[in-house]
Design an enzyme around this catalytic site. Structure first.
Site, PDB file in Angstrom:
ATOM      1  N   SER A  52     -14.261   4.435  13.339  1.00 50.08           N
ATOM      2  CA  SER A  52     -15.544   3.877  13.794  1.00 50.08           C
ATOM      3  C   SER A  52     -16.127   2.807  12.885  1.00 50.08           C
ATOM      4  O   SER A  52     -17.100   2.153  13.268  1.00 50.08           O
ATOM      5  CB  SER A  52     -16.569   4.988  13.972  1.00 50.08           C
ATOM      6  OG  SER A  52     -16.314   5.659  15.181  1.00 50.08           O
TER       7      SER A  52
ATOM      8  N   LYS B 293     -16.504  -0.550  14.324  1.00 46.22           N
ATOM      9  CA  LYS B 293     -17.640  -0.890  15.200  1.00 46.22           C
ATOM     10  C   LYS B 293     -18.606  -1.879  14.550  1.00 46.22           C
ATOM     11  O   LYS B 293     -19.346  -2.576  15.234  1.00 46.22           O
ATOM     12  CB  LYS B 293     -18.374   0.401  15.600  1.00 46.22           C
ATOM     13  CG  LYS B 293     -17.499   1.361  16.406  1.00 46.22           C
ATOM     14  CD  LYS B 293     -18.170   2.719  16.587  1.00 46.22           C
ATOM     15  CE  LYS B 293     -17.253   3.701  17.318  1.00 46.22           C
ATOM     16  NZ  LYS B 293     -17.843   5.053  17.420  1.00 46.22           N
TER      17      LYS B 293
ATOM     18  N   TYR C 169     -10.401  -0.577  22.645  1.00 46.75           N
ATOM     19  CA  TYR C 169     -11.211   0.286  21.762  1.00 46.75           C
ATOM     20  C   TYR C 169     -10.337   1.178  20.883  1.00 46.75           C
ATOM     21  O   TYR C 169     -10.541   1.285  19.670  1.00 46.75           O
ATOM     22  CB  TYR C 169     -12.183   1.115  22.609  1.00 46.75           C
ATOM     23  CG  TYR C 169     -12.924   2.172  21.830  1.00 46.75           C
ATOM     24  CD1 TYR C 169     -14.020   1.839  21.027  1.00 46.75           C
ATOM     25  CD2 TYR C 169     -12.533   3.507  21.872  1.00 46.75           C
ATOM     26  CE1 TYR C 169     -14.697   2.807  20.304  1.00 46.75           C
ATOM     27  CE2 TYR C 169     -13.201   4.479  21.146  1.00 46.75           C
ATOM     28  CZ  TYR C 169     -14.283   4.128  20.364  1.00 46.75           C
ATOM     29  OH  TYR C 169     -14.946   5.095  19.637  1.00 46.75           O
TER      30      TYR C 169
ATOM     31  N   TYR D 181     -24.147   8.829  12.924  1.00 50.10           N
ATOM     32  CA  TYR D 181     -24.374   9.719  14.088  1.00 50.10           C
ATOM     33  C   TYR D 181     -25.581  10.624  13.832  1.00 50.10           C
ATOM     34  O   TYR D 181     -26.589  10.159  13.315  1.00 50.10           O
ATOM     35  CB  TYR D 181     -23.110  10.521  14.409  1.00 50.10           C
ATOM     36  CG  TYR D 181     -21.895   9.651  14.501  1.00 50.10           C
ATOM     37  CD1 TYR D 181     -21.835   8.638  15.448  1.00 50.10           C
ATOM     38  CD2 TYR D 181     -20.823   9.800  13.640  1.00 50.10           C
ATOM     39  CE1 TYR D 181     -20.725   7.820  15.547  1.00 50.10           C
ATOM     40  CE2 TYR D 181     -19.716   8.975  13.728  1.00 50.10           C
ATOM     41  CZ  TYR D 181     -19.676   7.998  14.689  1.00 50.10           C
ATOM     42  OH  TYR D 181     -18.581   7.181  14.771  1.00 50.10           O
TER      43      TYR D 181
ATOM     44  N   VAL E 174     -14.123   8.716  11.539  1.00 49.94           N
ATOM     45  CA  VAL E 174     -13.514  10.046  11.460  1.00 49.94           C
ATOM     46  C   VAL E 174     -12.204  10.068  10.656  1.00 49.94           C
ATOM     47  O   VAL E 174     -11.663  11.137  10.411  1.00 49.94           O
ATOM     48  CB  VAL E 174     -13.273  10.708  12.840  1.00 49.94           C
ATOM     49  CG1 VAL E 174     -14.556  11.112  13.498  1.00 49.94           C
ATOM     50  CG2 VAL E 174     -12.422   9.842  13.721  1.00 49.94           C
TER      51      VAL E 174
END
Ligand code: GLU
Length: 303
Positions: A63, A66, A190, A238, A256
């Site tokens: 992630s 991103k 993605y 998150y 992760v």
């Protein structure tokens, strides 16, 4: 004490830690990573770099990618992006579908999975996934000043086979008209962006464009740097974002794979890696390492 000595101290202290959290196993390829690894790297605003531990071992940035796709999307679409994705913390797990139902398929922010899938969909418009991934790799390689950064196709395949929640999110958003491309196409891009591998050394260098104040390559405008940092602070971990802000006091984005990219504005870019995760899916030792470093260096955006 100088930066190198502080890093050595943190490395020594954390090497003794037995509880390192749990390696992500919902992506089978990630479950095979040795949890005993740890690295911390810092690039100061003057360009000098200090690293400890396994800083030259490539890991899956997941992630953290991103942050780079958001930078590209803002460059391409500007504020039009915000019609499709919000800027609020979610308070929910990274892969939650709960809020999407109540909020008409518009994800809370660009860093939860649903939001990142929309960002990827937005920059995919009119391009083949290969072109988008080429642009993304170019951006990251320019940011890091290093061409030896690649996608691990096995990790991408592994997630394609098992990423049912992400397929659910993508189809749900498509049903709401918030996905322009077929879900398979957007998710193909993605999963591959998440499968980019970098070392801690490379990641810290790639983060320099977020230092601002002339501290790294100018890949996005200073105004955008501030906004990306704001989003990392509010949404980068998150439902653990509040805890990270409280403990570390710096913008950061986790993945992760156990990586964290953090920014001390005007001062430094920081990368930490340890594959074991805490309950919110953020690196357990990585968070501790960035917290110790920020405290010992006196870095915090809160004064
Ligand atoms: N590729 C991962 C997923 O979509 C990224 C999640 C993360 O790094 O937090 O589930």
């Amino acid at each position: 004490m100088d930066t190198a000595a502080i890093l050595a101290e943190i490395h020594a202290e954390l090497s003794a830690r037995e509880d390192r959290g749990r390696v992500a196993d919902y992506i089978p390829e990630l479950a095979r990573v040795d949890p005993a690894q740890f690295a911390l790297s810092v690039v100061l605003a003057d360009g000098s770099q200090h690293s400890v531990g396994d800083a030259r071992v490539p890991f899956s940035i997941q992630s953290i990618s991103k942050v780079f796709t958001l930078a590209i999307a803002l460059g391409r679409l500007g504020d039009r992006l915000w019609a499709r994705v919000g800027r609020e913390p979610s308070g929910h797990a990274f892969n939650s579908i709960l809020q999407l139902e109540g909020e008409g398929g518009r994800p809370r922010n660009p860093f939860i999975n649903a939001g990142a899938i929309v960002v990827t969909d937005a920059i995919l418009a009119g391009h083949q996934p290969k072109e988008l991934l080429g642009e993304l790799l170019r951006f990251i390689r320019d940011a890091a000043g290093d061409d030896d950064i690649h996608i691990n196709a096995r990790v991408a395949r592994s997630e394609t086979r098992t990423g049912h929640r992400n397929f659910a999110l993508a189809h749900f958003m498509r049903a709401h008209g918030n996905l322009e491309n077929p879900p398979d196409l957007t998710l193909g891009a993605y999963f591959h962006q998440c499968a980019i591998e970098m070392t801690c050394d490379q990641l810290a260098r790639a983060g320099r464009f977020l230092i601002g104040a002339g501290g790294g390559p100018r890949l996005v405008s200073p105004g955008r740097v501030r906004r990306i940092n704001a989003l990392m602070m509010m949404c980068g971990h998150y439902d653990g974002s509040g805890e990270f802000a409280y403990r570390v006091g710096l913008p950061g984005k986790s993945g992760v794979g156990g990586g964290i990219l953090a920014v001390a504005p005007g001062r430094a870019a920081i990368a930490a890696w340890s594959p074991g995760l805490n309950a919110q899916g953020n690196s357990k030792l990585g968070t501790e390492a960035v917290e110790m470093l920020a405290r010992r260096m006196g870095w915090s955006v809160f004064g």
